[in-house]
Design a protein around this motif. Structure first.
Motif, short mmCIF file in Angstrom:
data_model
loop_
_atom_site.label_atom_id
_atom_site.label_comp_id
_atom_site.label_asym_id
_atom_site.label_seq_id
_atom_site.Cartn_x
_atom_site.Cartn_y
_atom_site.Cartn_z
N MET A 12 11.14 5.39 15.32
CA MET A 12 9.71 5.36 15.03
C MET A 12 9.11 6.67 14.56
O MET A 12 7.89 6.81 14.54
CB MET A 12 8.91 4.90 16.25
CG MET A 12 9.33 3.55 16.70
SD MET A 12 8.14 2.33 16.26
CE MET A 12 8.38 1.25 17.62
N ASN A 13 9.91 7.65 14.23
CA ASN A 13 9.33 8.83 13.59
C ASN A 13 8.65 8.43 12.28
O ASN A 13 7.65 9.02 11.89
CB ASN A 13 10.43 9.85 13.26
CG ASN A 13 10.66 10.81 14.39
OD1 ASN A 13 10.18 10.58 15.50
ND2 ASN A 13 11.38 11.88 14.13
N SER A 39 5.12 7.06 12.82
CA SER A 39 4.13 8.07 13.19
C SER A 39 3.90 9.06 12.04
O SER A 39 2.88 9.75 12.03
CB SER A 39 4.51 8.79 14.49
OG SER A 39 5.74 9.42 14.39
N ALA A 40 4.79 9.11 11.06
CA ALA A 40 4.57 10.03 9.94
C ALA A 40 3.75 9.42 8.80
O ALA A 40 3.11 10.15 8.06
CB ALA A 40 5.90 10.52 9.39
N SER A 50 8.88 0.86 10.58
CA SER A 50 9.82 0.40 11.60
C SER A 50 9.57 -1.07 11.93
O SER A 50 10.50 -1.80 12.26
CB SER A 50 9.77 1.27 12.85
OG SER A 50 8.47 1.34 13.34
N LYS A 51 8.31 -1.51 11.82
CA LYS A 51 8.02 -2.93 12.05
C LYS A 51 8.60 -3.77 10.92
O LYS A 51 9.21 -4.82 11.15
CB LYS A 51 6.51 -3.13 12.12
CG LYS A 51 6.10 -4.54 12.48
CD LYS A 51 4.60 -4.53 12.82
CE LYS A 51 4.17 -5.78 13.53
NZ LYS A 51 3.93 -6.89 12.65
N THR A 62 15.14 2.17 15.60
CA THR A 62 13.75 2.10 16.06
C THR A 62 13.32 3.40 16.75
O THR A 62 12.76 3.39 17.84
CB THR A 62 13.54 0.87 16.98
OG1 THR A 62 14.46 -0.15 16.61
CG2 THR A 62 12.14 0.33 16.84
N LYS A 85 -0.36 6.66 5.20
CA LYS A 85 -1.17 5.50 4.85
C LYS A 85 -1.29 4.55 6.04
O LYS A 85 -1.81 3.44 5.89
CB LYS A 85 -0.55 4.75 3.65
CG LYS A 85 -0.31 5.59 2.43
CD LYS A 85 -1.58 6.15 1.88
CE LYS A 85 -2.33 5.14 1.03
NZ LYS A 85 -3.51 5.76 0.37
N ALA A 108 12.26 -4.05 11.63
CA ALA A 108 12.55 -4.98 12.73
C ALA A 108 12.39 -6.42 12.24
O ALA A 108 13.17 -7.31 12.60
CB ALA A 108 11.62 -4.71 13.91
N LYS A 128 0.82 -1.21 0.00
CA LYS A 128 0.00 0.00 0.00
C LYS A 128 0.86 1.26 0.00
O LYS A 128 0.34 2.37 -0.10
CB LYS A 128 -0.92 0.03 1.21
CG LYS A 128 -2.02 -1.01 1.17
CD LYS A 128 -3.07 -0.72 2.23
CE LYS A 128 -4.21 -1.71 2.16
NZ LYS A 128 -4.06 -2.83 3.12
N ASN A 145 3.67 0.66 8.61
CA ASN A 145 4.60 0.58 9.73
C ASN A 145 6.01 0.20 9.28
O ASN A 145 6.45 -0.93 9.46
CB ASN A 145 4.05 -0.45 10.74
CG ASN A 145 4.57 -0.20 12.12
OD1 ASN A 145 5.70 0.23 12.29
ND2 ASN A 145 3.76 -0.47 13.12
#
Ligand code: HEM
Ligand code: SF4
Ligand code: SF4
Ligand code: FES
Lengths: 203, 124, 259
Positions: free
Chosen positions: C232-233, C236-237, C245-246, C230, C240, C249, C170, C243
């Motif tokens: 994670m900015n 959160s940005a 950062s996931k 990680t 859509k 990881a 996506k 994720n």
């Protein structure tokens, strides 16, 4: 949206080969069938006079020789710049050490959870003790072993951590290598020193 | 021609995520300095005499105790947030609401751990 | 050294204040980053007042209205105006968002500040240079590599296998995530950043792709992958709701599992 994703996949290989050919052309300007080279050759042919002057420059030095620099076409320039970006993005390939470092950092972190709790409680208490009491406490084998483990593992973990920080902020490769070496040397020195001290106390 | 660089760090709104992350880094550095102090302390105990007396004086001075307190605070934070990191590395807790909640949990745990350590020390 | 400050040619000056003509009690102030390489030595912030009474609800509507009615010289990228093309990504009041999906009302009181995606070379106004990001995208070879005989029709996939690439695919490559990532700011010349790593992950988990190991080899690098701490900015940005950062990881875990 899926359609869009698919389009991207489909023409990506084609684009890649286009760009590769641009790189080849700039390094090996001999291959005449490439468009990038053609534009160079054309530009040169327009100035035969310059080439001639070049040849007899040695015979009479009076003549001022001006060889005009051929302007490179903006289209070619931007094509070459793109291929530079691509070249840089691939860099020297993968270093193959990332995963190993990552694993050691996580394993030491896990080992440090119980060690750090033990350490925080016992050592803050010992910081005000007399030398005799502290020496006796450290000489007790269980304490000595846990302490040695804590120091060695914490130093290993810290050295990796500091190396990562240096890699983030120090971009000059030579300077970074020196910094990392210094950090490692200090870590080794402290570890050996502390363990030697503990052995000395235990004996 | 050199083009300007668009504004970054100072214009980007601080996120809980990035703030805790930079704190993890900062406390990691503090702990590393602490490891130097610790190794020195162990060596000083082994050497004894003047060396230990000087070290003990430094570590038990008001300034020394404040630094020690700061160090346990850093350890408590780094430990708590480190555990959060390990969960992430295991693939757990990645959705934003959980990330924000675990961030707050880390701050609470930091305070509790620090308090617990010093209560044990002062009572003992 | 990583430059934490903006270089000298990038320090933003105070620009022009465009007066609003006529009266309205629903005025909103927009401060927009301006830079024209043909005229300006330094970038500046221009200030515009806009009557929100007859303006669409999104930040993109407001910018287009400013261009139509006040100052036609503002450059930006946009196309779909509904969050699918990824071109209108910019920094809005300090966070990276799509202008076409950002409600003006959600931004609260006070002026709205618009600037290009962070830490990019500015081409003009709100348009940043994305060439490096596209080149990095290309470097992960984002196309199917399959060693088996070509089927008559398309390569089929079990529904549960398709689910695995569902989220990653996506991604609209808007680069809100990559340009919000402090690690990408400091080491973006080598670090691939969240957007590209999410895409790399998309090919790692595709059941039809046969080069998973090779792809992992190419990512096992201190800089390309492991600059991600990680923070994670990125997550959160992402407009859509993806994720990155996931995904990163997950990639690190795949690499750790190989040992
Ligand atoms: C005295 C003990 C310790 C020292 C000196 C230390 C030091 C450091 C340093 C310097 C870093 C690098 C920070 C960065 O990359 O931003 C780091 C990272 C890390 N530490 Fe520690 N640490 C200690 C204890 C612990 C403990 C008890 C844990 C337990 C959970 C832990 C978990 C981590 C993790 C998971 C990271 C990696 C974070 C990342 O990927 O950015 N550390 N540590
Ligand atoms: S999680 Fe990784 S990629 Fe995302 S912002 Fe943080 S460092 Fe960057
Ligand atoms: S992951 Fe999200 S923020 Fe990043 S490029 Fe894709 S859609 Fe944009
Ligand atoms: S205009 Fe297409 S995403 Fe905003």
């Amino acid at each position: 949206m899926n359609d869009k994703g698919k389009n991207r996949q489909d023409d990506a290989p084609a684009k890649a080969s286009e760009k590769t050919s641009a790189v080849d052309a700039s390094s090996a300007q001999k291959s005449a069938d490439d468009s990038a080279v053609d534009s160079h050759n054309e530009a040169r042919e327009k100035q035969p006079a310059n080439d001639h002057q070049d040849d007899d420059a040695g015979e009479d030095g009076n003549e001022v020789i001006k060889v005009e620099r051929t302007p490179t076409s903006p289209a070619l320039l931007s094509q070459l710049r793109h291929s530079n970006h691509y070249h840089q993005a691939r860099g020297l390939g993968a270093g193959r050490a990332g995963a190993a470092t990552f694993r050691v950092q996580r394993l030491t972190a896990m080992a440090l959870i119980p060690l750090a709790i033990w350490f925080a409680v016992s050592v803050v208490r010992m910081s005000t003790a007399s030398q005799a009491a502290a020496a006796a406490w450290l000489a007790w084998p269980v304490n000595a072993v846990i302490m040695a483990l804590f120091i060695v593992i914490a130093l290993r973990h810290a050295v990796i951590g500091l190396q990562i920080i240096l890699e983030d902020y120090v971009h000059h490769e030579g300077l970074r290598a020196v910094c990392v070496l210094v950090v490692k040397a200090i870590g080794l020195l402290l570890g050996v020193g502390a363990v030697a001290a503990l052995i000395h106390l235990a004996l | 021609m050199s083009r300007p660089l668009s504004p970054h760090l100072t214009w980007y709104k601080p996120q809980i995520t990035s703030t805790l992350s930079i704190l993890h880094r900062f406390t990691g550095i503090v702990l590393a300095l602490g490891a130097v102090a610790l190794s020195w302390w162990v060596a000083a105990v082994a050497i004894g005499g003047e060396t230990y007396a000087g070290t003990a004086w430094l570590y038990t001075s008001i300034a020394g105790q404040i630094v020690l307190f700061g160090w346990t605070l850093a350890l408590a934070f780094h430990l708590s947030n480190g555990i959060r990191h390990l969960f992430w590395d295991a693939g757990i807790g990645f959705d934003m609401p959980t990330v924000n909640r675990s961030g707050i949990a880390v701050l609470v745990m930091t305070a509790l751990l620090t308090l617990a350590v010093w209560l044990i020390v002062l009572l003992a | 050294m990583a430059e934490l400050r903006l270089p000298k040619n990038s320090r933003v000056q105070e620009g022009k204040h465009w007066k609003h003509e006529g009266d309205s009690d629903n005025l909103k102030t927009f401060r927009i980053y301006r830079y024209d390489p043909a005229r300006d030595a330094l970038p500046r912030m221009d200030t515009y007042s806009l009557d929100l009474d007859d303006c669409g609800p999104m930040v993109l509507d407001a910018i287009l209205k400013i261009i139509d009615e006040i100052d036609p010289s503002i450059a930006l990228r946009r196309s779909c105006r509904e969050g699918v093309c990824g071109s209108c990504a910019m920094n809005i009041n300090g966070t990276n968002q799509l202008a076409c999906l950002c409600h003006i009302d959600d931004l609260g009181e006070g002026p709205v500040r618009l600037s290009p995606l962070p830490h990019l070379d500015v081409i003009k106004d709100l348009v940043g240079d994305l060439r490096r990001l596209y080149a990095q995208y290309e470097s992960i070879e984002p196309w199917l590599k399959n060693d088996q005989a070509e089927p008559e029709r398309e390569r089929l996939q079990l529904p549960e296998d398709r689910d695995k690439v569902d989220e990653d695919s996506k991604c609209i490559l808007c680069f809100c995530c990559a340009t919000s990532c402090p690690s990408y700011w400091w080491t973006g010349d080598k670090f691939l950043g969240p957007a590209i790593l999410l895409q790399a992950h998309r090919w790692l988990v595709d059941s039809r792709d046969d080069r998973t190991g090779e792809r992992l080899d190419a990512l096992d690098d201190t800089f390309k992958l492991y600059r991600c701490h990680t923070i994670m900015n990125c997550t959160s940005a992402c407009p859509k709701g993806l994720n990155p950062s996931k995904a990163i990881a997950d990639t690190k875990r795949m690499l750790a599992r190989r040992r």
